[in-house]
Write a protein that holds these residues in place. Sequence first.
Motif, PDB file in Angstrom:
ATOM      1  N   SER A  89      39.711  86.386  29.014  1.00 58.06           N
ATOM      2  CA  SER A  89      39.246  87.602  28.335  1.00 58.06           C
ATOM      3  C   SER A  89      38.113  88.267  29.118  1.00 58.06           C
ATOM      4  O   SER A  89      38.057  89.496  29.198  1.00 58.06           O
ATOM      5  CB  SER A  89      38.815  87.301  26.903  1.00 58.06           C
ATOM      6  OG  SER A  89      37.690  86.448  26.884  1.00 58.06           O
ATOM      7  N   ILE A  92      39.729  90.127  32.006  1.00 58.42           N
ATOM      8  CA  ILE A  92      40.368  91.367  31.557  1.00 58.42           C
ATOM      9  C   ILE A  92      39.306  92.439  31.292  1.00 58.42           C
ATOM     10  O   ILE A  92      39.477  93.598  31.669  1.00 58.42           O
ATOM     11  CB  ILE A  92      41.214  91.123  30.284  1.00 58.42           C
ATOM     12  CG1 ILE A  92      42.415  90.233  30.585  1.00 58.42           C
ATOM     13  CG2 ILE A  92      41.707  92.438  29.705  1.00 58.42           C
ATOM     14  CD1 ILE A  92      43.178  89.808  29.352  1.00 58.42           C
ATOM     15  N   SER A  95      37.864  93.809  34.566  1.00 49.91           N
ATOM     16  CA  SER A  95      38.853  94.697  35.165  1.00 49.91           C
ATOM     17  C   SER A  95      38.901  96.026  34.422  1.00 49.91           C
ATOM     18  O   SER A  95      38.996  97.092  35.038  1.00 49.91           O
ATOM     19  CB  SER A  95      40.229  94.028  35.159  1.00 49.91           C
ATOM     20  OG  SER A  95      41.191  94.870  35.723  1.00 49.91           O
ATOM     21  N   GLY A  96      38.827  95.985  33.108  1.00 50.51           N
ATOM     22  CA  GLY A  96      38.832  97.211  32.317  1.00 50.51           C
ATOM     23  C   GLY A  96      37.628  98.088  32.602  1.00 50.51           C
ATOM     24  O   GLY A  96      37.746  99.311  32.738  1.00 50.51           O
ATOM     25  N   GLU A 120      44.209 102.895  31.535  1.00 51.76           N
ATOM     26  CA  GLU A 120      44.381 101.484  31.899  1.00 51.76           C
ATOM     27  C   GLU A 120      43.106 100.706  31.600  1.00 51.76           C
ATOM     28  O   GLU A 120      43.151  99.587  31.071  1.00 51.76           O
ATOM     29  CB  GLU A 120      44.715 101.348  33.379  1.00 51.76           C
ATOM     30  CG  GLU A 120      46.056 101.894  33.772  1.00 51.76           C
ATOM     31  CD  GLU A 120      46.206 102.031  35.283  1.00 51.76           C
ATOM     32  OE1 GLU A 120      45.239 101.781  36.032  1.00 51.76           O
ATOM     33  OE2 GLU A 120      47.308 102.400  35.717  1.00 51.76           O
ATOM     34  N   CYS A 124      42.747  97.592  28.960  1.00 51.40           N
ATOM     35  CA  CYS A 124      42.266  96.280  29.407  1.00 51.40           C
ATOM     36  C   CYS A 124      41.012  95.866  28.653  1.00 51.40           C
ATOM     37  O   CYS A 124      40.866  94.703  28.256  1.00 51.40           O
ATOM     38  CB  CYS A 124      41.990  96.291  30.905  1.00 51.40           C
ATOM     39  SG  CYS A 124      43.480  96.290  31.913  1.00 51.40           S
ATOM     40  N   GLY A 128      40.744  92.615  26.315  1.00 53.65           N
ATOM     41  CA  GLY A 128      39.727  91.612  26.621  1.00 53.65           C
ATOM     42  C   GLY A 128      38.829  91.322  25.433  1.00 53.65           C
ATOM     43  O   GLY A 128      38.529  90.168  25.130  1.00 53.65           O
ATOM     44  N   PHE A 149      48.530  92.198  30.826  1.00 56.46           N
ATOM     45  CA  PHE A 149      47.483  92.462  31.812  1.00 56.46           C
ATOM     46  C   PHE A 149      48.048  92.482  33.231  1.00 56.46           C
ATOM     47  O   PHE A 149      47.694  93.355  34.033  1.00 56.46           O
ATOM     48  CB  PHE A 149      46.371  91.407  31.701  1.00 56.46           C
ATOM     49  CG  PHE A 149      45.300  91.587  32.723  1.00 56.46           C
ATOM     50  CD1 PHE A 149      44.423  92.658  32.652  1.00 56.46           C
ATOM     51  CD2 PHE A 149      45.165  90.697  33.765  1.00 56.46           C
ATOM     52  CE1 PHE A 149      43.443  92.838  33.596  1.00 56.46           C
ATOM     53  CE2 PHE A 149      44.181  90.870  34.719  1.00 56.46           C
ATOM     54  CZ  PHE A 149      43.308  91.938  34.630  1.00 56.46           C
ATOM     55  N   SER A 153      47.990  95.576  35.715  1.00 55.85           N
ATOM     56  CA  SER A 153      47.354  95.440  37.033  1.00 55.85           C
ATOM     57  C   SER A 153      48.318  95.832  38.139  1.00 55.85           C
ATOM     58  O   SER A 153      47.930  96.494  39.108  1.00 55.85           O
ATOM     59  CB  SER A 153      46.870  94.005  37.249  1.00 55.85           C
ATOM     60  OG  SER A 153      45.832  93.704  36.360  1.00 55.85           O
TER      61      SER A 153
END
Length: 194
Positions: A89, A92, A95-96, A120, A124, A128, A149, A153
């Motif tokens: 989590s 994610i 990345s978000g 996106e 994400c 998360g 995810f 990605s």
Amino acid sequence: LWVGAGVLLIAAGLWCLCTPGQVIADIAYILGMFTLISGLLSVAAYFLAGAGTLGGGWMFADGLITVLLGGLLLANQWLVSSLLPYVFSMWIMVSGITRLILGADLRKVGSRRWWVVLTEGIICLVLGLLSLFTPVTSSVAIGILAGIFLILSGLSIINDFILIHRIRNYFKTINDRMKDPDTVVIDVEKHEDD
């Protein structure tokens, strides 16, 4: 390479969605095996380099501890399975957040597809947070989240490739125009007065 990496991530995401119950066990096993192999290679490097090598004792100690950790991970996959939802989590969410920042930057430079990257990032971040604040105990839920995810990605990497390709072509066009004397406009009268 980017498109290939994107396709592989999408394929991995589809595999996770098709076999969500198996994902946690596979990740725990792979992590344990890689850790064990890494430790064994460090111990082997210690013996190949010789005991008198500078820092050799630390290399041996690191290898030995890594072997023990790898064995622990393989013997206690429930430990990895219980921690994995939190680690995943956080991954994610980070990345978000980076996608949100990139989307805002793309908007500032006038990209028409900035909203795709921003969307996106929002997706994400929501996934998360959902995973972090609602402890996921089901391997099926982790498998589904991993699949979504990974697919996002993969699509994001392909989208980044397209954007970078377009930006590179744009700057190449500008550079080519600057080299062509017929397209460069110089105000001669302004420079003659100087």
